[in-house]
Design a protein around this motif. Structure first.
Motif: not given
Length: 264
Positions: A91-96, A101-108
Motif C-alpha cells: 500500500y505504499s504510494t510514490y508519485h511523479i 520541483g524539477g520534474g523528478v521524484t527519486r528513491l535511491g
C-alpha cells in the motif's frame, strides 16, 4: 524472459528486463521501465514515466508513478525514478514530480520502505534509509542516506532530513533535521544524536566524539546557527578522522532556510 502472470495487464510498450516477475492483476503502463531481477507483487499499479532499477521487491497493492496530488500539476512529462535493491511494502504510494520541483521524484538504492509509506511529488530520498509503517513525506522533501523514519512520521513540504538522522514514532516535522540528530515530538524537537546507529555503521570513538561536539555546538551552548557552524568547522583540527562528518553537517546547515530553521 520476464515472467508475467496471465491476469496481469502489461502494456506492450513497457520495457521489462530479463528475470522481471509480475504478479496477478498488476497493471503496468506504456512508459514504465523495470530493471532485471525486480519482482512486482499482485494488484500493483505502475504508471507514468516510472523507472525501476535492478533487484527491487515490490509487494502487493503498491502504486507507483501516478500523477502528483499537487493542484498545479497539468499533465507535464514528469518522472518517478527508483534505484536498485529497494524493498517497498504493501500500500505504499510514490508519485511523479512536478515542473515546479524539477520534474523528478527519486528513491535511491537499498532502501527499506515499510507498509503505507508515501513519497509525494519531487521528494528525493537517498540510500540505505528505513521508513517504518505510515511514514509520510509531503512534496519537495529531501532525506539523506541512512536516515530512519519512525512509524507515522509526518514531514511537512520542503523539509530536509540529514544523513544518519532518526525520528521517533509519530514525529511531526515542520523544520529541518540536521545529520545525526534524533528527533521526537509534535512538533518534533531534537533529543540527542543517533550514537547507537552510528556505532552500528562502523563509526569509531573519534568520529563519535566529533558528532557529540557538533551536537553541543548546535544545541547546548546557546550559539546562533552561524556561530555553531564556525565552531563545527574548527572541529577538524581536533578530530581529523571526522572531516567528512564535519563537512556533511556544515554543508547541511549552510542550506537551512532561515524561515524554516532546524528542529530545536
Amino acid at each position: 524472459m520476464a515472467r508475467i502472470h496471465p491476469t496481469a495487464l502489461v502494456d506492450p510498450k513497457a520495457e521489462l528486463d530479463d528475470d522481471v516477475e509480475v504478479g496477478p492483476y498488476t497493471l503496468i503502463g506504456p512508459q514504465v521501465r523495470v530493471g532485471a531481477g525486480t519482482r512486482i507483487g499482485a494488484h500493483c499499479v505502475l504508471e507514468g514515466r516510472t523507472t525501476l532499477g535492478r533487484d527491487n521487491r515490490i509487494y502487493p497493492f503498491v502504486s507507483l508513478g501516478l500523477p502528483s496530488q499537487d493542484k498545479k500539476y497539468a499533465g507535464e512529462p514528469c518522472e518517478l525514478v527508483i534505484g536498485d535493491r529497494n524493498t517497498i511494502r504493501e500500500y505504499s504510494t510514490y508519485h511523479i514530480g512536478t515542473v515546479q520541483g524539477g520534474g523528478v521524484t527519486r528513491l535511491g538504492n537499498d532502501n527499506w520502505m515499510m507498509a503505507y509509506t508515501h513519497l509525494a511529488h519531487d521528494c528525493v530520498v537517498g540510500n540505505h534509509t528505513i521508513f517504518a509503517n505510515n511514514a509520510q513525506l509531503a512534496g519537495h522533501v529531501q532525506v539523506g542516506d541512512w536516515a530512519i523514519l519512525g512509524g507515522f512520521t509526518v514531514v511537512h513540504q520542503f523539509v530536509r532530513i540529514g544523513a544518519h538522522a532518526m525520528t521517533a514514532m509519530c514525529a511531526l516535522l515542520f523544520a529541518d533535521v540536521p545529520p545525526f540528530v534524533m528527533a521526537q515530538g509534535q512538533p518534533a524537537q531534537a533529543r540527542t544524536m543517533n550514537y547507537e546507529g552510528l556505532r552500528r555503521r562502523g563509526f569509531g570513538p573519534q568520529r563519535i566524539a566529533a558528532v557529540k561536539a557538533m551536537h553541543k555546538a548546535i544545541y547546548r551552548e546557546g550559539l546562533t546557527l552561524e556561530q555553531a557552524v564556525a565552531r563545527i568547522e574548527a572541529l577538524v583540527d581536533a578530530h581529523p578522522e571526522a572531516a567528512a562528518d564535519v563537512a556533511l553537517m556544515r554543508d547541511f546547515l549552510a542550506g537551512v532556510d532561515p524561515q524554516r530553521g532546524i528542529v530545536r
